[in-house]
Scaffold this motif. Sequence first.
Motif, PDB file in Angstrom:
ATOM      1  N   ARG A  21       0.865  -1.262   0.000  1.00  0.00           N
ATOM      2  CA  ARG A  21      -0.035  -0.148   0.001  1.00  0.00           C
ATOM      3  C   ARG A  21       1.115   1.157   0.158  1.00  0.00           C
ATOM      4  O   ARG A  21       1.057   1.869  -0.843  1.00  0.00           O
ATOM      5  CB  ARG A  21      -0.976  -0.026   1.125  1.00  0.00           C
ATOM      6  N   ASP A  22       1.390   1.498   1.230  1.00  0.00           N
ATOM      7  CA  ASP A  22       2.161   2.940   1.159  1.00  0.00           C
ATOM      8  C   ASP A  22       3.383   2.499   0.158  1.00  0.00           C
ATOM      9  O   ASP A  22       3.965   3.689  -0.535  1.00  0.00           O
ATOM     10  CB  ASP A  22       2.746   3.272   2.448  1.00  0.00           C
ATOM     11  N   LEU A  92      -6.958  -0.157   3.418  1.00  0.00           N
ATOM     12  CA  LEU A  92      -7.014   1.135   3.761  1.00  0.00           C
ATOM     13  C   LEU A  92      -8.404   1.857   3.336  1.00  0.00           C
ATOM     14  O   LEU A  92      -8.626   1.459   2.194  1.00  0.00           O
ATOM     15  CB  LEU A  92      -5.675   2.093   3.334  1.00  0.00           C
ATOM     16  N   HIS A 116      -8.340  -0.466   8.068  1.00  0.00           N
ATOM     17  CA  HIS A 116      -7.469   0.826   8.578  1.00  0.00           C
ATOM     18  C   HIS A 116      -8.082   1.943   8.011  1.00  0.00           C
ATOM     19  O   HIS A 116      -8.258   2.376   6.776  1.00  0.00           O
ATOM     20  CB  HIS A 116      -6.184   0.486   7.950  1.00  0.00           C
ATOM     21  N   PHE A 118      -8.433   6.233   8.113  1.00  0.00           N
ATOM     22  CA  PHE A 118      -7.597   7.594   8.545  1.00  0.00           C
ATOM     23  C   PHE A 118      -8.484   8.817   8.213  1.00  0.00           C
ATOM     24  O   PHE A 118      -8.910   9.109   7.337  1.00  0.00           O
ATOM     25  CB  PHE A 118      -6.137   7.500   7.973  1.00  0.00           C
ATOM     26  N   SER A 158      -5.858   5.739  12.266  1.00  0.00           N
ATOM     27  CA  SER A 158      -4.607   6.609  12.096  1.00  0.00           C
ATOM     28  C   SER A 158      -5.157   8.333  11.863  1.00  0.00           C
ATOM     29  O   SER A 158      -5.735   8.618  11.134  1.00  0.00           O
ATOM     30  CB  SER A 158      -3.727   6.426  10.601  1.00  0.00           C
ATOM     31  N   GLU A 160      -4.090  10.985  10.687  1.00  0.00           N
ATOM     32  CA  GLU A 160      -2.914  11.493   9.569  1.00  0.00           C
ATOM     33  C   GLU A 160      -2.065  12.616  10.194  1.00  0.00           C
ATOM     34  O   GLU A 160      -2.846  13.751  10.408  1.00  0.00           O
ATOM     35  CB  GLU A 160      -3.623  11.542   8.255  1.00  0.00           C
ATOM     36  N   ASN A 186      -2.680   3.859  15.231  1.00  0.00           N
ATOM     37  CA  ASN A 186      -1.633   4.086  14.526  1.00  0.00           C
ATOM     38  C   ASN A 186      -1.237   5.548  14.559  1.00  0.00           C
ATOM     39  O   ASN A 186      -2.060   6.448  14.129  1.00  0.00           O
ATOM     40  CB  ASN A 186      -1.745   3.558  12.982  1.00  0.00           C
ATOM     41  N   PRO A 188       0.938   8.242  12.932  1.00  0.00           N
ATOM     42  CA  PRO A 188       1.835   8.347  11.731  1.00  0.00           C
ATOM     43  C   PRO A 188       2.524   9.781  11.744  1.00  0.00           C
ATOM     44  O   PRO A 188       2.031  10.691  12.156  1.00  0.00           O
ATOM     45  CB  PRO A 188       0.971   8.462  10.413  1.00  0.00           C
ATOM     46  N   THR A 190       3.640  11.520   9.147  1.00  0.00           N
ATOM     47  CA  THR A 190       3.346  11.284   7.809  1.00  0.00           C
ATOM     48  C   THR A 190       4.333  12.145   6.961  1.00  0.00           C
ATOM     49  O   THR A 190       4.605  11.486   5.806  1.00  0.00           O
ATOM     50  CB  THR A 190       1.840  12.035   7.461  1.00  0.00           C
ATOM     51  N   HIS A 221       3.857   4.693  12.615  1.00  0.00           N
ATOM     52  CA  HIS A 221       4.140   4.611  11.259  1.00  0.00           C
ATOM     53  C   HIS A 221       4.746   5.870  10.724  1.00  0.00           C
ATOM     54  O   HIS A 221       4.308   7.108  10.734  1.00  0.00           O
ATOM     55  CB  HIS A 221       2.674   4.881  10.444  1.00  0.00           C
ATOM     56  N   HIS A 223       7.823   8.274   8.462  1.00  0.00           N
ATOM     57  CA  HIS A 223       8.427   8.543   7.034  1.00  0.00           C
ATOM     58  C   HIS A 223       9.696   8.904   7.134  1.00  0.00           C
ATOM     59  O   HIS A 223      10.152   9.378   8.408  1.00  0.00           O
ATOM     60  CB  HIS A 223       7.239   9.217   6.177  1.00  0.00           C
TER      61      HIS A 223
HETATM   62  O1  KIV Z   1       1.645   8.327   6.337  1.00  0.00           O
HETATM   63  C1  KIV Z   1       0.575   8.183   6.619  1.00  0.00           C
HETATM   64  O2  KIV Z   1      -0.084   9.108   7.317  1.00  0.00           O
HETATM   65  C2  KIV Z   1      -0.242   7.157   6.204  1.00  0.00           C
HETATM   66  C3  KIV Z   1      -1.759   6.843   6.646  1.00  0.00           C
HETATM   67  C4  KIV Z   1      -2.607   6.624   5.721  1.00  0.00           C
HETATM   68  C5  KIV Z   1      -1.495   5.992   8.124  1.00  0.00           C
HETATM   69  O3  KIV Z   1       0.253   6.349   5.261  1.00  0.00           O
END
Ligand code: KIV
Length: 554
Positions: A21-22, A92, A116, A118, A158, A160, A186, A188, A190, A221, A223
């Motif tokens: 997914r991501d 998602l 899931h 968000f 989540s 976001e 969760n 994130p 982001t 989660h 990045h």
């Molecule tokens: O990075 C993010 O906020 C996401 C959410 C959909 C969990 O990928």
Amino acid sequence: MTSPVTKPDPSYVRIFDTTLRDGEQSPGATMTSEEKLEVARALSRLGVDVIEAGFPSASPDDFDAVRAIAQTIGNDVPQGRIATEPPVICGLARATEKDIRTAYEAVSVAKHPRIHTFLATSPIHREHKLKMTKEQVVTRAREMVTLARSLCADIEFSPEDAGRTEPEFLYEVLTAVVEAGATTLNIPDTVGYTVPEEFGALIAGIIQNVKGVEGVTVSVHCHNDLGLASANALAGIRNGARQAEVTINGIGERAGNTSLEEIVMALHTRAPLYGLRTGIDTTQLTRTSRLVSLRTGMVVQPNKAVVGANAFAHEAGIHQDGMLKHAQTYEIMTPESVGASKTLLVLGKHSGRHAFGVRLRELGHALEGEALEAAFLRFKVLADKKKRITDADLEALAASEVGRAREYFSLEAVQVTCGSNGMPTATVKLRGPSGENIVQAAVGTGPVHAVFTAIDEIVKAPSELIEYSINAVTEGIDALGHASVRLRAAANDGRVNPQHGAGGTQVFHGNAADSDVIVASTKAYLAAQNRLLAMLGTYEKAESPEATARASAN
Ligand code: KIV
Ligand code: ZN
């Protein structure tokens, strides 16, 4: 695996993999449904607890891929998986009724389905993207989690851009969704904005201040925009998170996500420090990394932690000397522990189909029928040229795209003339969409450029080459060459998958292996072109005017 809905035992960290997914949201990482299934199978065998299989509302293809994964991978315990239950299959959904119902429809066929959902919570997202007040955000989050929970027992929520959300407001939203029935919270980061102390403190604050949090699992989660995704995720885990959302090779939006192999090996290697464990079979990490790299076209940098080609290479004399005296002088983990030990000599030219198929399956490639036959024929050709066929060679053969995605144009022959004098020239013969042969010659700045130019003249798909690489699969003069190509659709085409962003700049990859690097490059370029053509849908109509015109011209 403990029940996916209840909290795991306090020493267990759930691994939630979002490669499909991501990870698939990385430019050019788009996979076919068949490839997604293959990756999902490898993830299950690796031991992940939760597979986020996709975003079912993004397109009918995404829906079908998630459902197929839920149906098969979500009801099976493959050989090699440590857990005795199939993984949770997660879909998602934005916080809308339509997305949530669609996600449930896609995952409901799995033994352990999860929705899931968000909704953004940070001031910048509330004001500029959602145009919602804080109250509206809380109400929507509560209502949508209530709806999701009425369909499915396992609900993840989540907020976001939690990393840039006011902590007090975050506690309010999270308390509301726990009351509404969320089972995993969760968190994130982001945009990869936070630093480890800050993200750790955010998780600690959530565990201290959200009502009902003791009954749910807190997840991280992160990045990688500042290169801190793994450090932030580990800080969250030290402060009480017991699920980590990760991707293989750290692929994902922009600079990517926390990489699965880094988190798992940090917890494993520093077990006395963390006192935590996962359900991952670490010896499958290298193999899974290679598969994802091949299927997504996202090349792994040689110095990538744990799975990079140099992760266990010792170059400096002083290091080599130390290694010979005691491996632990310069190695904190062994190559064997991540499945990166020297490849084995496994097969030769006298090996049969059966041994070939069995070894491929052991390596995680479930090729069947025509795909297996095509790979076996390529193996025989290679075995004639190369005495030592290694696992890496076999993986490269299995990964070749020939016969996998729809081939509108396939290679019949390629020939180049090049050298220090004269103009590099290529002659390419392709089989077209209607079975016709098309021959084209072109000159270029080098033989590969000449080949690509000739193909462009035939295929006529508007595109721009953005990356090309060729690497030796194994050591030695007779090594297979593995070519990887990424190209971008012309900017103004407009026919793009909304999940991968607007602007007509979708990226397509192709890869191929051959003992001749020009042939490998030609096949990789054609594979990328075929993916582009599939998106454009040019040849989907039975009697396309282009094909008819070409056929009559030949
Ligand atoms: O990075 C993010 O906020 C996401 C959410 C959909 C969990 O990928
Ligand atoms: Zn993300």
